[in-house]
Design a protein around this motif. Structure first.
Motif, PDB file in Angstrom:
ATOM      1  N   TRP A 195      48.388  30.403 101.712  1.00  0.00           N
ATOM      2  CA  TRP A 195      49.092  30.109 102.888  1.00  0.00           C
ATOM      3  C   TRP A 195      48.688  30.966 104.064  1.00  0.00           C
ATOM      4  O   TRP A 195      48.072  32.032 104.112  1.00  0.00           O
ATOM      5  N   GLY A 207      47.023  38.878 103.557  1.00  0.00           N
ATOM      6  CA  GLY A 207      45.857  39.030 104.234  1.00  0.00           C
ATOM      7  C   GLY A 207      44.805  37.978 104.346  1.00  0.00           C
ATOM      8  O   GLY A 207      43.864  38.077 105.075  1.00  0.00           O
ATOM      9  N   GLU A 236      29.289  44.231  96.527  1.00  0.00           N
ATOM     10  CA  GLU A 236      30.466  43.555  95.950  1.00  0.00           C
ATOM     11  C   GLU A 236      30.530  44.073  94.306  1.00  0.00           C
ATOM     12  O   GLU A 236      29.270  43.591  93.842  1.00  0.00           O
ATOM     13  N   ALA A 239      29.532  49.794  94.939  1.00  0.00           N
ATOM     14  CA  ALA A 239      29.370  51.084  95.904  1.00  0.00           C
ATOM     15  C   ALA A 239      29.962  52.259  95.079  1.00  0.00           C
ATOM     16  O   ALA A 239      31.200  52.033  94.745  1.00  0.00           O
ATOM     17  N   GLY A 243      45.715  34.754 105.285  1.00  0.00           N
ATOM     18  CA  GLY A 243      45.852  34.096 106.377  1.00  0.00           C
ATOM     19  C   GLY A 243      45.522  34.884 107.687  1.00  0.00           C
ATOM     20  O   GLY A 243      44.407  34.118 108.552  1.00  0.00           O
ATOM     21  N   SER A 254      41.414  37.545  97.099  1.00  0.00           N
ATOM     22  CA  SER A 254      40.911  36.576  97.932  1.00  0.00           C
ATOM     23  C   SER A 254      40.723  35.316  97.466  1.00  0.00           C
ATOM     24  O   SER A 254      40.601  34.252  98.008  1.00  0.00           O
TER      25      SER A 254
END
Ligand SMILES: Cc1cc2nc3c(=O)[nH]c(=O)nc-3n(C[C@H](O)[C@H](O)[C@H](O)COP(=O)(O)OP(=O)(O)OC[C@H]3O[C@@H](n4cnc5c(N)ncnc54)[C@H](O)[C@@H]3O)c2cc1C
Length: 447
Positions: free
Chosen positions: A66, A403, A51, A189, A405, A60
């Motif tokens: 939701w 993305g 990361e 990366a 949920g 995120s």
């Protein structure tokens, strides 16, 4: 106003060290990278998750929280149904309170036309036996304490859930680490290492990891990373503003959206609020892919505002390099955390819209505001596939504003794809080649 929910000054949790070899390397520790790593680790596959900034520090942790089946694209629905089950299991397994609750999702309608628009999903909901139902005007008013406006009606799914994203994804990261995943924050990366036409490793800013399998789950950065390897995906990023109120009297325990404002009750008793629009900064990729976005723009013409250029260092800024090599600083480590400023006009619209809906609140006190860059695809559904041109490379990106949920469902599916197992769902709609194989672009429901 403080930025919320994430403090860039919080200490790094995952230091590595970077291993020399790993069965799988995942680029990006958002909900997709973290959950894929977790499911691979459960099968005793060695995984390294790199990361560039902090776990879940981009979309995120910045999202509304939701977890909805309601309003989903037909091909996503079975995966999100699975994801809802997985969220419950993972919340138990991680042993931390991630704010997971079944408090429902409701879409408010201002006209008969909007009510008619719900019919497509109602048919789908019927086919999957969901508890989704339509409400008339009186039933809608009864759902919200003190709501001032008369809506034509609403569509609601009481079994839909919510979680607190900035608690949930880092907690899943800690679970993944306990299961043996090596997580390395602050480690970009830079490039794939390709030998004899296939993946043989990844070059990071801290050195090389030997691997035969790489998943790119880089959110808004995926297209930049892939393009450097000759893979073009028409992914763009739009800026979405969010605010969090101080705890206040409850008007509704779940999540709801109308044209002006979307709101969700948080675990701490405040509301997370967002305006009904987002902003696209026009950069080279926006022009390159413009024609692919025409169908989505025509279907949802009012949802997007435009500005001429992205701030420096953003993925589609005019000055962001499009090519680099493994031995030099890459655009990824130059922007550890994509942290766009919230828009003043959006914050004003949120306050106005929420107060207008609930006039019993004389003031809506905001305790924090932030924005996130939503990674979007022209058909508003993700890419979940292996790259045919580079064996060993997998891509899961472009979750197009929904993305969080579905995240654990995609993570489970990708972990099986990587292992060569049947994914358990039809992934044809999510194939990488769909933008180049002459297929018609078929937009899913709006972001
Ligand atoms: C304001 C807002 C509201 C939203 N509301 C909802 C909602 O209510 N419900 C819902 O389901 N979804 C929602 N979404 C969408 C959801 O948050 C995203 O779809 C989801 O978080 C995407 O997860 P991801 O793992 O693909 O990407 P991200 O969370 O963006 O993670 C990608 C990570 O990859 C890292 N990375 C990129 N390139 C590299 C590299 N080269 N090396 C190392 N690391 C790299 C980045 O730093 C980043 O941390 C919302 C999004 C936003 C912004």
């Amino acid at each position: 106003m403080p930025a919320f929910p994430f403090s860039l000054n919080d200490p790094i949790q995952h230091h590595g060290p970077l291993p020399k070899t790993s069965d799988v390397v995942i680029v990006g520790a958002g909900v997709i990278g973290v959950t894929t790593a977790l499911f691979l680790a459960k099968r005793r596959i060695s995984v390294t998750l790199v990361e560039k900034g902090r776990i879940a520090a981009e979309q995120s942790s910045r999202n509304w929280g939701w977890i909805r089946k309601q309003g989903r694209d037909a091909d996503e629905l079975p995966i999100v149904i699975e994801a809802c089950r997985l969220w419950k299991e993972l919340a138990e397994e991680c042993g931390e309170d991630i704010g997971l609750n079944q408090t429902g999702v409701t879409y408010l309608a201002n006209s008969d036309r909007e009510m008619a628009g719900f019919e497509t999903f109602m048919k789908l909901a019927g086919a999957y036996n969901l508890d989704t139902r339509l409400l008339d005007s009186g039933q809608t008013s009864a759902l919200f304490k003190g709501i001032s406006r008369k809506f034509t009606g609403a569509m609601t799914t009481p079994s839909d859930m919510r979680a607190e994203p900035w608690l949930a994804v880092p907690a899943l990261g800690r679970l993944a680490a306990r299961l043996g995943v090596t997580i390395v924050e602050n480690c970009a990366a830079r490039t794939l290492d390709i030998s004899a036409g296939k993946v043989s490793g990844v070059w990071t800013e801290a050195g090389r990891i030997e691997t035969s399998t790489v998943l790119v789950a880089g959110g808004a950065w995926s297209s930049l990373f892939l393009r450097n390897h000759g893979i073009s995906i028409p992914q763009l990023a739009v800026r979405a503003t969010v605010a969090a109120t101080e705890p206040m009297a409850e008007v509704h325990g779940g999540a709801a959206a109308g044209a002006e404002v979307a709101f969700r009750r948080r675990q701490d008793g405040g509301y997370t609020l967002a305006p009904g629009s987002h902003r696209l900064h026009l950069g080279p990729d926006a022009f390159r892919h413009a024609t692919k976005y025409l169908p989505a723009l025509m279907a949802h013409p009012l949802g997007t505002h435009y500005s001429l250029a992205a701030p420096e260092g953003f993925p589609d800024s005019w000055s962001t390099p499009r090519h680099w090599t493994a031995d030099a600083e890459s655009p990824f480590e130059r922007m550890r955390v994509l942290n766009p400023a919230p828009e003043k006009s959006g914050l004003a619209a949120i306050e106005r819209g929420f107060k207008r809906l609930f006039p019993q609140f004389e003031t809506v006190r905001l305790k924090a505001s932030w924005a996130g860059m939503i990674d979007a695809m022209p058909d508003i559904v993700p890419i979940v596939d292996r790259a045919q041109t580079i064996p060993g490379l997998f891509v899961a990106t472009g979750l197009s504003g929904h993305g969080f949920g579905i995240g654990p469902g995609i993570g489970r599916v990708v972990s099986d794809l990587i292992q060569g197992n049947a994914p358990g769902h039809d992934l044809n709609r999510f194939r990488l080649s769909r933008f180049n194989d002459g297929s018609r672009i078929r937009p899913g429901p709006a972001i």
